[in-house]
Motif scaffolding. Structure first.
Motif, short mmCIF file in Angstrom:
data_model
loop_
_atom_site.label_atom_id
_atom_site.label_comp_id
_atom_site.label_asym_id
_atom_site.label_seq_id
_atom_site.Cartn_x
_atom_site.Cartn_y
_atom_site.Cartn_z
N HIS A 21 0.82 -1.20 0.00
CA HIS A 21 0.00 0.00 0.00
C HIS A 21 0.86 1.26 0.00
O HIS A 21 0.56 2.22 -0.72
CB HIS A 21 -0.95 0.00 1.20
N SER A 24 2.30 1.77 -3.45
CA SER A 24 1.24 2.21 -4.34
C SER A 24 0.94 3.70 -4.14
O SER A 24 0.80 4.45 -5.11
CB SER A 24 -0.02 1.38 -4.10
N LYS A 28 1.45 6.80 -6.80
CA LYS A 28 0.35 7.69 -7.18
C LYS A 28 0.72 9.14 -6.93
O LYS A 28 0.38 10.02 -7.72
CB LYS A 28 -0.92 7.36 -6.39
#
Length: 116
Positions: A21, A24, A28
């Motif tokens: 996570h 990620s 982003k």
């Protein structure tokens, strides 16, 4: 067992879900070197966890790295976080980080703050 860049055995670890996570979210965001994990005075039990993106470290920061994911911790927070495991959990429509902290003596009823 993972080590910090200074050769210190990691005081804070992450699960595979937490690492994925964080990677990620940093991708982003497009910038950042890791996530700062800390504590602040808050809530009815005294302390609350704080997570924020980090673009640069301070001289006194302790950096823990697992599989190219960096957790940055200030020395004052490290005292309260030693031995903690950071996880990322999805339950139904809810998702978020959870902390398995062996130093916690009790938590408030809503789970937002803790006491060591």
């Amino acid at each position: 067992m993972p080590y910090s860049s200074e050769g210190i055995v990691l005081a804070i670890t992450m699960t595979e879900a937490a690492k994925a996570h964080i990677k990620s979210q940093l991708a982003k965001r497009g910038t950042g070197i890791g996530i700062r994990v800390g504590v602040k005075t808050a809530g009815c039990s005294g302390l609350a966890y704080v997570l924020e993106f980090v673009d640069s470290t301070e001289a006194e920061d302790v950096v823990f790295e697992q599989d190219d994911v960096k957790l940055i911790v200030d020395p004052k927070s490290l005292v309260y976080l030693d031995g903690t495991q950071l996880d990322f959990v999805k339950e139904g429509l809810n998702e978020g980080f959870t902390f398995s902290n062996p130093n916690v003596k009790n938590e408030c009823g809503c789970g937002e703050s803790f006491h060591v």
